[in-house]
Design a protein around this motif. Structure first.
Motif, PDB file in Angstrom:
ATOM      1  N   HIS A   1      79.027  32.906 -36.806  1.00 53.33           N
ATOM      2  CA  HIS A   1      78.450  32.922 -35.452  1.00 53.33           C
ATOM      3  C   HIS A   1      78.407  31.483 -34.912  1.00 53.33           C
ATOM      4  O   HIS A   1      77.344  30.860 -34.827  1.00 53.33           O
ATOM      5  N   GLU A   2      79.561  30.973 -34.536  1.00 53.21           N
ATOM      6  CA  GLU A   2      79.675  29.561 -34.155  1.00 53.21           C
ATOM      7  C   GLU A   2      78.881  29.218 -32.902  1.00 53.21           C
ATOM      8  O   GLU A   2      78.286  28.139 -32.823  1.00 53.21           O
ATOM      9  N   ALA A   3      78.880  30.098 -31.920  1.00 49.29           N
ATOM     10  CA  ALA A   3      78.144  29.818 -30.683  1.00 49.29           C
ATOM     11  C   ALA A   3      76.648  29.719 -30.955  1.00 49.29           C
ATOM     12  O   ALA A   3      75.963  28.837 -30.423  1.00 49.29           O
ATOM     13  N   THR A   4      76.133  30.600 -31.793  1.00 48.21           N
ATOM     14  CA  THR A   4      74.706  30.575 -32.119  1.00 48.21           C
ATOM     15  C   THR A   4      74.358  29.327 -32.916  1.00 48.21           C
ATOM     16  O   THR A   4      73.329  28.691 -32.664  1.00 48.21           O
ATOM     17  N   LEU A   5      75.200  28.966 -33.873  1.00 48.34           N
ATOM     18  CA  LEU A   5      74.938  27.766 -34.674  1.00 48.34           C
ATOM     19  C   LEU A   5      74.956  26.509 -33.810  1.00 48.34           C
ATOM     20  O   LEU A   5      74.136  25.600 -34.001  1.00 48.34           O
TER      21      LEU A   5
END
Length: 209
Positions: A191-195
């Motif tokens: 979950h790159e956007a959340t990280l």
């Protein structure tokens, strides 16, 4: 003002971050949930519901819910805005804050309170004793996993939950996502956007409080 806090609990942290973002420094009184101080006669004389956070105003008025505290603080100190700058933004902040509370915060709390030994017979916050229900813990974990997917989908579209600006909805989500460590559910590495969003908020001074 007097702020009744608990440094280890997520909901007081939300209010603590709002106060810090606004540059407000009320007198702080620590209420230890681990020691059951929120249920003491002394504290329930202040807040009969036996929960934190609580903000006592100079005229004696007591605000006991995060939305109430945030609304009061926003009116008292409008800058920087945390509840939106126009009608559209205000609606989006309230909408996403509600989504996060219901689909993120509640399931995480459900998973914790229905599985951890410290919450035996304390599965629901407040003065009412409620037994743990293991099935609710499993359901909470499943719902928390779904919430992470919902969050990632939104943050792939916009930098912050309500759009272009950091808001109270982001504070709520950041605190609950961070608190999910207690049920051993970190943000998935995929979950790159959340990280990325999580790292940006973690860098804010208010997040360290």
């Amino acid at each position: 003002m007097i702020f009744f806090d608990c440094s280890t609990a997520p909901n007081p942290r939300r209010a603590r971050m709002v106060l810090a973002e606004k540059g407000l420094t009320p007198e702080v009184r620590e209420i230890s949930i681990a020691k059951g101080e929120q249920l003491s006669a002394e504290f329930r004389a202040i807040n009969p519901h036996g929960m934190v956070p609580a903000l006592e105003l100079d005229d004696g008025t007591l605000l006991t819910e995060n939305l109430g505290i945030a609304a009061y603080v926003e009116a008292l100190q409008p800058e920087p805005p945390l509840l939106g700058c126009d009608a559209r933004e205000k609606g989006l902040v309230m909408m996403w804050n509600a989504i996060v509370e219901q689909q993120g915060g509640l399931p995480i709390a459900e998973a914790l309170r229905n599985s951890h030994p410290a919450f035996e017979n304390r599965a629901v916050p407040g003065p009412l004793d409620c037994p743990q229900i293991p099935a609710l813990a499993e359901r909470g974990r499943a719902r928390a996993e779904a919430f992470f997917g919902l969050l990632e989908a939104r943050l792939q579209q916009v930098p912050y939950l309500a759009g272009e600006s950091f808001s109270f909805a982001d504070i709520t989500a950041f605190v609950f996502v961070d608190f999910a460590r207690v049920i051993k559910m970190p943000v998935p590495q995929s979950h790159e956007a959340t990280l990325n969003w999580q790292a940006r908020i973690a860098a804010r001074p208010s997040a360290a409080l």
